[in-house]
Design a protein around this motif. Structure first.
Motif, PDB file in Angstrom:
ATOM      1  N   LEU A  49      74.450  30.822 -10.377  1.00 23.83           N
ATOM      2  CA  LEU A  49      75.730  30.632  -9.712  1.00 23.83           C
ATOM      3  C   LEU A  49      75.870  31.812  -8.755  1.00 23.83           C
ATOM      4  O   LEU A  49      75.804  32.969  -9.184  1.00 23.83           O
ATOM      5  N   VAL A  50      76.009  31.527  -7.474  1.00 28.42           N
ATOM      6  CA  VAL A  50      76.052  32.580  -6.456  1.00 28.42           C
ATOM      7  C   VAL A  50      77.475  32.662  -5.910  1.00 28.42           C
ATOM      8  O   VAL A  50      78.074  31.636  -5.577  1.00 28.42           O
ATOM      9  N   ILE A  51      78.027  33.869  -5.855  1.00 31.43           N
ATOM     10  CA  ILE A  51      79.410  34.030  -5.404  1.00 31.43           C
ATOM     11  C   ILE A  51      79.470  35.148  -4.373  1.00 31.43           C
ATOM     12  O   ILE A  51      78.911  36.222  -4.580  1.00 31.43           O
ATOM     13  N   ASN A  52      80.167  34.875  -3.305  1.00 31.16           N
ATOM     14  CA  ASN A  52      80.320  35.880  -2.264  1.00 31.16           C
ATOM     15  C   ASN A  52      81.761  35.953  -1.821  1.00 31.16           C
ATOM     16  O   ASN A  52      82.420  34.937  -1.676  1.00 31.16           O
ATOM     17  N   THR A  53      82.257  37.158  -1.639  1.00 31.35           N
ATOM     18  CA  THR A  53      83.614  37.317  -1.126  1.00 31.35           C
ATOM     19  C   THR A  53      83.581  38.269   0.071  1.00 31.35           C
ATOM     20  O   THR A  53      82.915  39.296   0.046  1.00 31.35           O
ATOM     21  N   ASP A  54      84.249  37.885   1.119  1.00 32.55           N
ATOM     22  CA  ASP A  54      84.228  38.623   2.387  1.00 32.55           C
ATOM     23  C   ASP A  54      85.606  38.519   3.013  1.00 32.55           C
ATOM     24  O   ASP A  54      86.186  37.443   3.043  1.00 32.55           O
ATOM     25  N   MET A  55      86.108  39.632   3.525  1.00 34.38           N
ATOM     26  CA  MET A  55      87.455  39.624   4.092  1.00 34.38           C
ATOM     27  C   MET A  55      87.402  39.730   5.614  1.00 34.38           C
ATOM     28  O   MET A  55      86.720  40.599   6.146  1.00 34.38           O
ATOM     29  N   LEU A  56      88.120  38.834   6.269  1.00 30.85           N
ATOM     30  CA  LEU A  56      88.319  38.980   7.709  1.00 30.85           C
ATOM     31  C   LEU A  56      89.648  39.704   7.919  1.00 30.85           C
ATOM     32  O   LEU A  56      90.649  39.342   7.308  1.00 30.85           O
ATOM     33  N   VAL A  57      89.627  40.729   8.745  1.00 34.73           N
ATOM     34  CA  VAL A  57      90.847  41.493   9.022  1.00 34.73           C
ATOM     35  C   VAL A  57      91.107  41.442  10.523  1.00 34.73           C
ATOM     36  O   VAL A  57      90.208  41.720  11.323  1.00 34.73           O
ATOM     37  N   ALA A  58      92.339  41.070  10.893  1.00 38.01           N
ATOM     38  CA  ALA A  58      92.656  40.827  12.305  1.00 38.01           C
ATOM     39  C   ALA A  58      92.268  42.001  13.202  1.00 38.01           C
ATOM     40  O   ALA A  58      91.582  41.820  14.207  1.00 38.01           O
ATOM     41  N   SER A  59      92.663  43.225  12.830  1.00 37.29           N
ATOM     42  CA  SER A  59      92.499  44.341  13.769  1.00 37.29           C
ATOM     43  C   SER A  59      91.040  44.715  14.004  1.00 37.29           C
ATOM     44  O   SER A  59      90.714  45.279  15.041  1.00 37.29           O
ATOM     45  N   ALA A  88      71.217  29.257  -1.713  1.00 41.03           N
ATOM     46  CA  ALA A  88      72.162  28.468  -2.511  1.00 41.03           C
ATOM     47  C   ALA A  88      72.857  27.386  -1.687  1.00 41.03           C
ATOM     48  O   ALA A  88      73.066  27.545  -0.488  1.00 41.03           O
ATOM     49  N   ALA A  89      73.212  26.301  -2.354  1.00 43.01           N
ATOM     50  CA  ALA A  89      74.017  25.242  -1.742  1.00 43.01           C
ATOM     51  C   ALA A  89      75.465  25.460  -2.165  1.00 43.01           C
ATOM     52  O   ALA A  89      75.730  25.729  -3.333  1.00 43.01           O
ATOM     53  N   PRO A  90      76.410  25.357  -1.239  1.00 46.94           N
ATOM     54  CA  PRO A  90      77.808  25.642  -1.594  1.00 46.94           C
ATOM     55  C   PRO A  90      78.413  24.588  -2.533  1.00 46.94           C
ATOM     56  O   PRO A  90      78.138  23.399  -2.401  1.00 46.94           O
ATOM     57  N   LEU A  91      79.232  25.082  -3.473  1.00 37.84           N
ATOM     58  CA  LEU A  91      80.014  24.210  -4.361  1.00 37.84           C
ATOM     59  C   LEU A  91      81.461  24.129  -3.892  1.00 37.84           C
ATOM     60  O   LEU A  91      82.202  23.223  -4.284  1.00 37.84           O
ATOM     61  N   GLY A  92      81.864  25.090  -3.082  1.00 38.23           N
ATOM     62  CA  GLY A  92      83.238  25.086  -2.578  1.00 38.23           C
ATOM     63  C   GLY A  92      83.645  26.469  -2.116  1.00 38.23           C
ATOM     64  O   GLY A  92      82.942  27.447  -2.355  1.00 38.23           O
ATOM     65  N   VAL A  93      84.788  26.524  -1.447  1.00 40.25           N
ATOM     66  CA  VAL A  93      85.251  27.776  -0.854  1.00 40.25           C
ATOM     67  C   VAL A  93      86.745  27.947  -1.130  1.00 40.25           C
ATOM     68  O   VAL A  93      87.495  26.971  -1.132  1.00 40.25           O
TER      69      VAL A  93
END
Lengths: 332, 332
Positions: A49-59, A88-93
Motif C-alpha cells: 500500500l503506497v501513500i503519499n502526501t504533498d502540500m500545495l501552498v499558494a505563495s 503503484a496504481a492509484p486507489l483514490g485521492v
C-alpha cells in the motif's frame, strides 16, 4: 547578557530539517518504504500500500496567471506522480483545504472541479477530504495506491552500466518560470506551447505500472524538484554517478533560450515541478522496458548511463560539464 | 454599473461549502464510504481501507498557552479519532507541514517528537509526510487504517429504541476554552485537571475496534465538533431523534461552572474538540457492547435513547430542553 538567538528553520533549510525529523521518528521495521522516499509503503495482505502526501501552498507554488484549473491539475499530479515512481496504481485521492475566508466561492469550486477532473483523467477518484480556514490557500493532496510487493520500485537499486531514461522531455517548466516570473517576452504561439506542456503535466502512472510489472527498472524517482536534483538523489541513494550524453532538448525551449540568450540546459536541468519519471534500467532489459512503456502509449528516452564514479556529468557539444546538485528547496 | 460582489466562502459557511463540493465530485460507486462521513473507505482484498485527512491550522486550532507537545497530541488524535469511529485499527499516519520560515527549529522538532509519541501511544507509526513553507503553521494529518468489511461502522444505522452511549465524559474542552480564551480565573488544581483532560485526549481506537468486532453498534461518530453537533449529524443521517436523560456531568466542570455562573450543559454539549465516540447500540446488545469495551480497558456511558421523532431532547432537573443543532464551524 543578550540571549543567544534561537535557530530558525530558514537557517537550516528543508533537507536538513527533514533529516532531523527522521532522527525523531520511530522506524516501523515492517514498513516497505519510509523516510527518505517521497512516498511511504506498508505491507497489506501481500500487496504494498503506497501513500503519499504533498502540500500545495499558494505563495510558493502558484505562478502568476495560473488558473484555478491549472492549480488543481498541478496539485493532483504532484500527489499521483509519487505513486507512479513506485510503480503503484492509484486507489483514490483525498484533498485537505486551507482556505482564506475571503476567498471567492467560485474560485474554490473551480479548484474542486479541477481536482475531480485530474483524478478522473488518471483513472482514479477524488474520495474526500476536509476544509479549514487558513491565512493562505493550501491544498494537501494525499494519494493512495497499491502495487504487488515484488513490483514496488524504490530509489535504491541503480547499478553502474544501467541505462538512465526519462518518460518525457524536460525544460518546459523552467522556461515558463522565466517567462511568468521574470517577464521575458515571447511570441504567443511559443508561450502557449510551453504553457500547456508545463501546466498540464501528467502523472506517469501507466508508465510506472508498465515498468514495474515488467520488472525492468532498478530504481526510479519522480522529478518534482528538477532533473538535476533527481539525479543527485539517486547518486546519494546508490553511490553511483550519471553520464548524461543524450538529453533531449525540446525545440520550443531551444527557440526561447536563443531568443533571450539563456542556457537551455539550465531550463532542462534545474527547472523543477516536472513530473516525468527518471529511471535506471539494466541494459539487457532495455527492449523489455521500452516495449512495456510503448504498449501503454508512453515514451521512454534514454539519456545516458549509470557510472561507478559518484558524479554527474552532462555532455553537450562534445564537452563534459558537471551537473550541479541543486534543485528546488523550501525555506531558502 | 457596479459589478455584483462575488460571493465569499465566509458568506456560505463550511457545511454548505462541503455540500457544494460533493455536487462536483464524481462518486466512486465501489467506495464503501465517501463524502458525508469524516473518513473515506474503499474495499481492498476483502478488507475496508479507511483513510482520514484533517488539517490543524494555528490561528483557529491552537489555544493560547498550548505547548508544542499538546499541539502535536491534538493533531494526531484528531486524525486517529475518525478511524476509531469507523471501527478501524490504524496502519500508520502521515503528517504534512506548512511552516512559517521564521519558526524556531526547536519548536518544530518538539512537534515532530510529539507526533511520533502520539502515534506510538496509539500503537501505530509516524510513517512520513512532507514539509512546505506557509504563512502560518498547518499540519495535515492523514491516518490510514483497516477493518474487516463486515465490521466497518458507519454514521447511518441508528434505530429508534437503540441506546445512545459515549466513551467518556464531555465538558473539559468547553471549560478550557472559557478559561483560556475568556480568561476566567480558577484554582490551579481545577485548571490542571481540566487542562490535562482537554489537551491529552485519546483516540478511542480500542473502544471502536471492540464495538465493531462485537457487531454491537448500529452507528458511530466521533465528536470533534461537539456532542450536540454529533447528535445532530446522526439525526440528519438517520431520520431519528435523541432523548438524552443521563448525561454525566464531570465534577470539575460542575465546580467551574458554578464558580462563574455558567451553564455546565453548554460546556458539555457545545464545547467541541472532544474525541469521544458517540454510538448507538440495540438494547439487546448493550451487555455485549459494554463487556467488549471494558475488556479493552475502556468505558461506555449510556446517555439516553434513540427516538423516532426527529428532534434532540436533553432532560435536566426533570425538565425537557431542546438541544440546539450547533457546533464548531469554520468560516463563520
Amino acid at each position: 547578557m543578550v540571549g543567544k538567538r534561537k535557530r530558525k528553520i530558514s537557517d537550516i533549510g528543508e533537507r536538513e530539517l527533514i533529516q532531523r525529523f527522521q532522527q525523531l521518528i520511530t522506524p516501523n521495521k515492517e514498513a516497505l518504504l519510509m523516510g527518505s522516499e517521497d512516498a511511504v509503503a506498508i505491507s497489506l495482505n501481500g500487496e504494498a500500500l503506497v501513500i503519499n502526501t504533498d502540500m500545495l501552498v499558494a505563495s510558493t507554488d502558484i505562478l502568476p496567471s495560473m488558473t484555478a484549473e491549472e492549480v488543481a491539475w498541478k496539485t493532483g499530479v504532484m500527489g499521483l506522480s509519487d505513486l507512479a515512481a513506485k510503480g503503484a496504481a492509484p486507489l483514490g485521492v483525498l484533498f485537505s483545504f486551507g482556505l482564506p475566508e475571503d476567498m471567492e466561492e467560485s474560485y474554490v469550486l473551480e479548484l474542486v472541479r479541477g481536482l475531480n477532473q485530474v483524478c478522473r483523467e488518471h483513472d482514479t477518484y477524488y474520495l474526500g477530504g476536509d476544509t479549514n480556514k487558513c491565512t493562505e490557500l493550501t491544498i494537501t493532496c494525499t494519494a493512495i495506491g497499491k502495487v504487488p510487493k515484488t513490483e514496488l520500485i524504490k530509489r535504491r537499486g541503480s547499478k553502474p552500466g544501467d541505462i538512465v531514461a526519462i518518460t518525457g522531455e524536460f525544460g518546459y517548466t523552467g522556461a515558463l518560470f522565466e517567462i511568468l516570473i521574470k517577464g521575458y517576452q515571447i511570441p504567443k504561439r511559443i508561450l502557449e506551447k510551453i504553457r500547456s506542456k508545463a501546466l498540464r503535466p501528467r502523472a506517469r502512472i501507466q508508465e510506472g505500472r508498465a515498468l514495474s510489472s515488467a520488472h525492468a527498472v532498478t530504481a526510479a524517482i519522480d522529478s518534482s524538484d528538477g532533473l538535476a536534483w533527481s539525479l543527485q538523489e539517486l547518486v546519494n541513494m546508490n553511490q553511483v554517478g550519471f553520464y548524461i550524453d543524450q538529453l533531449p532538448v525540446p525545440k520550443v525551449c531551444a527557440d526561447f533560450s536563443k531568443m533571450h540568450e539563456l542556457d537551455v540546459y539550465d531550463l532542462i536541468l534545474y527547472g523543477g515541478e516536472e513530473f516525468e519519471l527518471v529511471v535506471t534500467i539494466p541494459s539487457d532489459l532495455w527492449n523489455t522496458a521500452i516495449r512495456s512503456v510503448q504498449r501503454v502509449g508512453g515514451q521512454l528516452f534514454p539519456i545516458g548511463k549509470v557510472t561507478s564514479e559518484k558524479k554527474n556529468i552532462l555532455v553537450r557539444d562534445g564537452e563534459e560539464h558537471a551537473i550541479e546538485p541543486r534543485g528546488y528547496e523550501h525555506f531558502y
